[in-house]
Design an enzyme around this catalytic site. Sequence first.
Site, PDB file in Angstrom:
ATOM      1  CE1 TYR A 190       2.070   3.664  -6.996  1.00 46.05           C
ATOM      2  CE2 TYR A 190       3.237   5.445  -5.878  1.00 46.05           C
ATOM      3  CZ  TYR A 190       3.167   4.519  -6.901  1.00 46.05           C
ATOM      4  OH  TYR A 190       4.187   4.438  -7.823  1.00 46.05           O
TER       5      TYR A 190
ATOM      6  CB  CYS B 267       4.868  -1.409   3.962  1.00 48.86           C
ATOM      7  SG  CYS B 267       4.592  -2.025   2.292  1.00 48.86           S
TER       8      CYS B 267
END
Length: 508
Positions: A357, A465
Amino acid sequence: MSSIRDTSQVDEARPPVRERVNPDSSSSPSSTASPATGATPVVAANSSAPLVLELEAGPMAHGGHCVARHEGRVVFLRHAIPGELVRAVVTEAGESARYWRADTVEVLHGSEFRRTHQWKLADSLRAHAAGRLPVGGADYGHIVLPHQRRLKAQVFRDTVARIAGQQLEVHVTGAPGDDPSGLHWRTRNAFAVTPTGRLAMHAHRSAVLIPVRNMPLGVPALDALKLWELDFSGVARVDVVTPASSDSALVLLTPAKDADVSQLGGRMHRQTSRLPEGTSVALIVPPKDPTERPEIRRLRGRTWTQETVSSKHGQEHTYRITGDGFWQVHRWAPSMLVDAVLQAAQPQPGEVIADLYAGAGLFSAFLADAVGPEGQVLSVEAAPGASRDARRNLHGVTQAAVLNGTVDRILSRWVAKPELPVSDCGLGGRAVDTLVLDPPRVGAGKATVERINRLEPKKIVYVSCDPASFARDFGLLAQSGWSAESVDVYDLYPDTHHMESVAVLVRS
């Protein structure tokens, strides 16, 4: 990290949703305008008045609310602090509902950590007193900054213990140079547009639009644009990029569904001529085929921005991010996370590191410096636009390879045919020493975790996150013998409930 638009500031100051890998329709420009399940005060039985409860705020939970109880029922209470006694208006309810939701409207017994909210529009007390809803986001703005971080540490620990069954000791670190008020850090912002063409934001979990004339979480360069003075009629959404290392802002306009794009482009070109010199403006034109990426049509300036990131170890890299490509929203986040990842990975010359990612290559560039020409960094990204940026950003770095494809597909290929050359998305017969992943907010997921286990890296550096998705993935990894050597949590979203973490996972 991925390359897709940060939809967060339209209705809530949250980290970017990385949609191109794990779609989240609730965050798209079209769906943010659809009514959510609540937010409007619930009317009390046999009365026209809102249902108001007296509640004692329990512990803070993931999502920005305290857990309270009313007659045995759980109530998710926003705009409170654990230990407070408040009056709260119920915004979602139902006899068969598992839980209710409520907003604090009056503090009967306040916490020593409460302060006057610095953003009037987001202050629940003042908003409800004025007969309106508060702007979504900034849901920790009524709490002094040091206590915000204590609460985030507690939320992280509790979430991981509840979901993964793992006990972790963590503390939360803020960004150096942050305003002590928790304001002026955000470099990426997005706004809805009212029917009269003015910038607005949504109330939490609501279709209600609230016009805005400032955004206190944004860096000062945002207010300097004076976008609040422009008429954006015909536009559904305005994204604003104000880079931390450049004065060249980029304003991205998404047309309303019924807008004539050619006429809108000309009118917006004239309307935005009042913006400061050097500001770029582009129109995001939806494709006819929904499976294709929108066209970014330049109106003035350029369709990309530039960010320069420095490491405390002395390296520095400059990145190009095209249009609506993903980038960390806090002005100091890229440097902080680069240093955290380098500290966690401890990359050595000659090692093979997979960066999953990878977005525009933020971590990949610094990891490539560390492994040197004898090493290899495999930068994996599904979004074609982000991969193109990564190739530009890593141009001439022979030990870095950008692989465009979904993480699951690339991992499957590595596991099944590691002998294939890197140019064919293989490993060239080498083994992965360290695997770095920074997945979307929904996490990597079971299938990806299983493939990571089969790949058998020596170390995993997991950047997250969202504590809940991290806990889900960590729980799966723990079942396969992985344990946390260290976990660091960073407050890169002051005045909101969001946080970033970097974990080092090793085989027990």
